[in-house]
Design a protein around this motif. Structure first.
Motif, short mmCIF file in Angstrom:
data_model
loop_
_atom_site.label_atom_id
_atom_site.label_comp_id
_atom_site.label_asym_id
_atom_site.label_seq_id
_atom_site.Cartn_x
_atom_site.Cartn_y
_atom_site.Cartn_z
N ASN A 256 14.07 17.34 26.15
CA ASN A 256 14.23 16.90 24.76
C ASN A 256 14.65 15.43 24.67
O ASN A 256 14.30 14.74 23.71
N GLU A 257 15.41 14.98 25.66
CA GLU A 257 15.86 13.58 25.64
C GLU A 257 14.85 12.62 26.25
O GLU A 257 14.73 11.47 25.81
N THR A 258 14.10 13.11 27.25
CA THR A 258 13.22 12.21 27.99
C THR A 258 11.82 12.09 27.39
O THR A 258 11.25 10.99 27.34
N MET A 259 11.24 13.20 26.94
CA MET A 259 9.87 13.16 26.44
C MET A 259 9.68 12.19 25.26
O MET A 259 8.69 11.45 25.24
N PRO A 260 10.59 12.13 24.26
CA PRO A 260 10.38 11.17 23.17
C PRO A 260 10.33 9.72 23.65
O PRO A 260 9.69 8.87 23.03
N LYS A 261 10.99 9.42 24.76
CA LYS A 261 11.03 8.05 25.29
C LYS A 261 9.72 7.65 25.96
O LYS A 261 9.45 6.45 26.13
N GLU B 62 16.30 17.18 15.77
CA GLU B 62 16.60 15.93 16.45
C GLU B 62 15.44 15.50 17.34
O GLU B 62 15.07 14.31 17.37
N THR B 63 14.86 16.45 18.08
CA THR B 63 13.75 16.12 18.97
C THR B 63 12.51 15.72 18.18
O THR B 63 11.82 14.75 18.54
N ARG B 64 12.24 16.43 17.11
CA ARG B 64 11.10 16.05 16.26
C ARG B 64 11.27 14.64 15.72
O ARG B 64 10.32 13.84 15.71
N GLU C 27 8.12 22.40 18.64
CA GLU C 27 8.44 23.69 18.06
C GLU C 27 9.75 24.22 18.63
O GLU C 27 10.14 23.88 19.74
N ALA C 28 10.41 25.09 17.86
CA ALA C 28 11.64 25.73 18.35
C ALA C 28 11.31 26.76 19.42
O ALA C 28 11.87 26.76 20.51
#
Length: 360
Positions: free
Chosen positions: A198-203, A228-230, A246-247
């Protein structure tokens, strides 16, 4: 006098989906195919309290807790609860009179299996991991038999059989993805998601989509980090038509069918990846008891069925490099998929149920 009534089986354990889902699969197989009366033993702290009654089974709750990776106070409380749990299980077994007790790991498995050994009731340990959990390692030489997923696990038990892990038949039956469809990356990590994903993929999502034209991403984040991830995916500037956060993913057979590469943890998911024949990048959960997820990932990586990236090395730069390399290499993905499929073990739940029936 020989008891000619229906087979009675007690299944003990739980806590997480990795314990409860296969336990339910075994319970359903025994009930529906062998006419067995099945009763479960769990604790109030695990998800069995919801899933098992919903499946139509009776659940007995006993007191038990964690011993690994917890505070001294929690460990002391567990040690005090353990004798009470064993006494409770002894009472339950004298009442229910199971002919076989199955331990699936988790909080309640220890007291129940110990009680069964004390009463000389045949016991079957179910162990999906390459390195057994503490309960199964402790009881391994006392149980009557064991159903395991990896050949190297047999040394921890007597009368161990490599059965595999119960996986839905539709995952084994998935067709090969047709050539020419857009590439898909599936990111999945159990019901709560994985913080590192969740922290790495958006980056890296914008760079990843740019490096791999036509790629789409489905990312399962868990409920707690969904919004938050979305928001972080959206803030990355990546084309919103090419990613979805998605959840939960309730349609896993369809998700596996569409995926060309899976980014995942290395718990019970590894059995599904093999059944589906999917190339994967596995990032073991570093805090898993006895580091068992790393042992699972190593088995697949050493067989050429997956790439393993330790969590401490899962930086945005390294994860981007590994994903781009695999997504751009169709031949390597095909080889990994074939080797994963070669590790699959169909018919596991039928084999496990057959072992139980043969022990009465």
């Amino acid at each position: 006098m020989k008891d000619t009534g229906a087979l009675r089986v007690m299944i003990a354990g739980g806590g997480t989906g990795g314990h409860v889902v296969p336990a339910l699969a075994i319970g359903r197989e025994l009930r529906d195919k062998h006419g067995a009366e099945v009763r479960f033993v769990g604790t109030a702290r695990g998800i069995e309290g919801k899933l098992i009654p919903e499946a139509g089974f009776r659940l007995e709750l006993v007191r038990s807790g964690q011993l690994k990776n917890v505070s001294v106070l929690t460990r002391l409380r567990t040690m005090l609860d353990l004798p009470l749990g064993v006494v409770h299980c002894l009472r339950l077994m004298r009442e229910f009179k199971p002919q076989v007790v199955v331990g699936v790991g988790g909080y309640a498995s220890g007291p129940a299996m110990l009680a069964a050994v004390m009463l000389r009731i045949p016991t079957l340990a179910y162990e999906p991991n390459a390195l057994p959990g503490m309960t199964n390692r402790w009881l391994g030489k006392w149980v009557s038999a064991a159903a395991v997923n990896f050949a190297q696990t047999t040394k921890y038990f007597q009368n161990a059989v490599v059965t595999g892990v119960p996986v839905r038949a539709e995952i084994f039956a998935l067709p090969v993805k047709p050539v020419g469809l857009p590439l898909r990356l599936l990111v999945t990590a159990g019901s709560n998601g994985a913080l590192v994903f969740n922290e790495t993929m958006p980056k890296i999502v914008a760079q990843l989509l740019e490096a791999v034209p036509g790629l789409t991403i489905v990312h399962q984040a868990g409920v707690r980090r969904l919004e938050e991830t979305r928001a972080e995916f959206a803030a990355s500037g990546a084309d919103a038509a090419r990613w979805s956060v998605e959840a939960f993913l309730t349609d896993m057979p369809e998700q596996y069918a569409a995926a060309d590469l899976v980014l995942a943890r290395a718990g019970s998911t590894v059995a599904e990846l093999c059944a589906a024949g999917k190339a994967s990048v596995l990032v073991p959960f570093a805090a898993a008891a006895d580091d068992h997820q790393r042992k699972n990932a190593e088995v697949l990586a050493e067989a050429g069925a997956a790439a393993m990236l330790l969590q401490k090395d899962c930086t945005p730069e390294k994860l981007l490099e590994v994903l781009v390399s695999l997504l751009q290499d169709e031949a390597r993905r095909a080889e990994m998929s074939a080797k994963a499929k070669g590790l699959a073990k169909p018919g596991a739940v039928e084999k496990i149920a057959g072992m139980v029936v043969g022990m009465q």
